[in-house]
Motif scaffolding. Structure first.
Motif, short mmCIF file in Angstrom:
data_model
loop_
_atom_site.label_atom_id
_atom_site.label_comp_id
_atom_site.label_asym_id
_atom_site.label_seq_id
_atom_site.Cartn_x
_atom_site.Cartn_y
_atom_site.Cartn_z
N PHE A 28 0.82 -1.21 0.00
CA PHE A 28 0.00 0.00 0.00
C PHE A 28 0.86 1.26 0.00
CE2 PHE A 28 -2.02 -3.36 2.57
CZ PHE A 28 -3.10 -3.63 1.75
N SER A 29 0.33 2.28 -0.68
CA SER A 29 0.97 3.59 -0.63
C SER A 29 0.68 4.21 0.73
CB SER A 29 0.40 4.49 -1.74
OG SER A 29 -0.95 4.81 -1.46
N SER A 30 1.33 5.30 1.01
CA SER A 30 1.12 6.00 2.28
C SER A 30 -0.34 6.41 2.45
CB SER A 30 2.03 7.23 2.34
OG SER A 30 1.81 7.96 3.51
N SER A 31 -0.94 6.96 1.39
CA SER A 31 -2.33 7.41 1.50
C SER A 31 -3.29 6.22 1.64
CB SER A 31 -2.72 8.29 0.31
OG SER A 31 -2.61 7.57 -0.90
N GLU A 32 -2.97 5.12 0.97
CA GLU A 32 -3.81 3.92 1.11
C GLU A 32 -3.72 3.37 2.53
OE1 GLU A 32 -3.71 2.05 -3.40
OE2 GLU A 32 -2.08 1.57 -2.02
N SER A 33 -2.52 3.34 3.08
CA SER A 33 -2.34 2.87 4.46
C SER A 33 -3.12 3.74 5.44
CB SER A 33 -0.86 2.88 4.84
OG SER A 33 -0.13 2.00 4.05
N GLU A 34 -3.04 5.04 5.26
CA GLU A 34 -3.76 5.97 6.14
C GLU A 34 -5.27 5.75 6.04
OE1 GLU A 34 -2.50 9.95 5.23
OE2 GLU A 34 -0.42 9.50 5.74
N ALA A 35 -5.78 5.55 4.83
CA ALA A 35 -7.22 5.32 4.64
C ALA A 35 -7.64 4.00 5.28
CB ALA A 35 -7.57 5.32 3.15
N LEU A 36 -6.82 2.96 5.14
CA LEU A 36 -7.15 1.68 5.76
C LEU A 36 -7.16 1.78 7.28
CD1 LEU A 36 -5.23 -0.79 3.44
CD2 LEU A 36 -7.72 -0.71 3.80
N VAL A 37 -6.19 2.49 7.85
CA VAL A 37 -6.16 2.67 9.31
C VAL A 37 -7.42 3.40 9.77
CG1 VAL A 37 -4.97 3.83 11.21
CG2 VAL A 37 -3.66 2.52 9.53
N ALA A 38 -7.82 4.42 9.03
CA ALA A 38 -8.98 5.23 9.43
C ALA A 38 -10.32 4.53 9.18
CB ALA A 38 -8.96 6.58 8.69
N TYR A 39 -10.46 3.85 8.06
CA TYR A 39 -11.76 3.32 7.65
C TYR A 39 -11.85 1.79 7.67
CZ TYR A 39 -12.56 8.04 5.98
OH TYR A 39 -12.70 9.40 5.91
N GLY A 40 -10.74 1.11 7.84
CA GLY A 40 -10.73 -0.35 7.75
C GLY A 40 -11.67 -1.05 8.71
N ASP A 41 -11.79 -0.54 9.92
CA ASP A 41 -12.70 -1.14 10.90
C ASP A 41 -14.14 -1.13 10.38
OD1 ASP A 41 -13.24 -2.22 13.59
OD2 ASP A 41 -14.21 -0.27 13.95
#
Length: 92
Positions: A28-41
């Motif tokens: 994952f890119s940095s922005s993808e990782s950030e989105a997954l951390v925020a919205y993954g749950d």
């Protein structure tokens, strides 16, 4: 990620799959990782029926995720990428 999908109640790290973190996984890119951390749950809960959609975009996420058609929502594409990475990462 600009979306009407609600952020997760807790940060999503998937440490059991990616012990060094999503951003260090190589998937994952940095922005993808950030989105997954925020919205993954929330995305995990919607996929597994643990939570119900609360708005049109969340309902569309569930519909597109369960469809054979090509996804149009970024959240679906990102979650599908996560699911693929999860199945191809070491240990799975």
């Amino acid at each position: 990620m600009e979306t009407a999908i609600r952020k997760g109640k807790t940060p999503f790290h998937a440490n059991h799959i990616f012990p060094f973190g999503l951003s260090q996984s190589g998937y994952f890119s940095s922005s993808e990782s950030e989105a997954l951390v925020a919205y993954g749950d929330t995305l995990y809960g919607l996929q597994n029926g643990l939570i119900s959609p609360e708005n049109a975009e969340e309902a569309m996420f569930v519909m597109e995720l369960n469809s054979d058609e090509t996804a149009t929502l970024y959240a679906v594409k990102l979650w599908q990428k996560f699911l693929f990475a999860m199945t191809t990462s070491n240990g799975f």
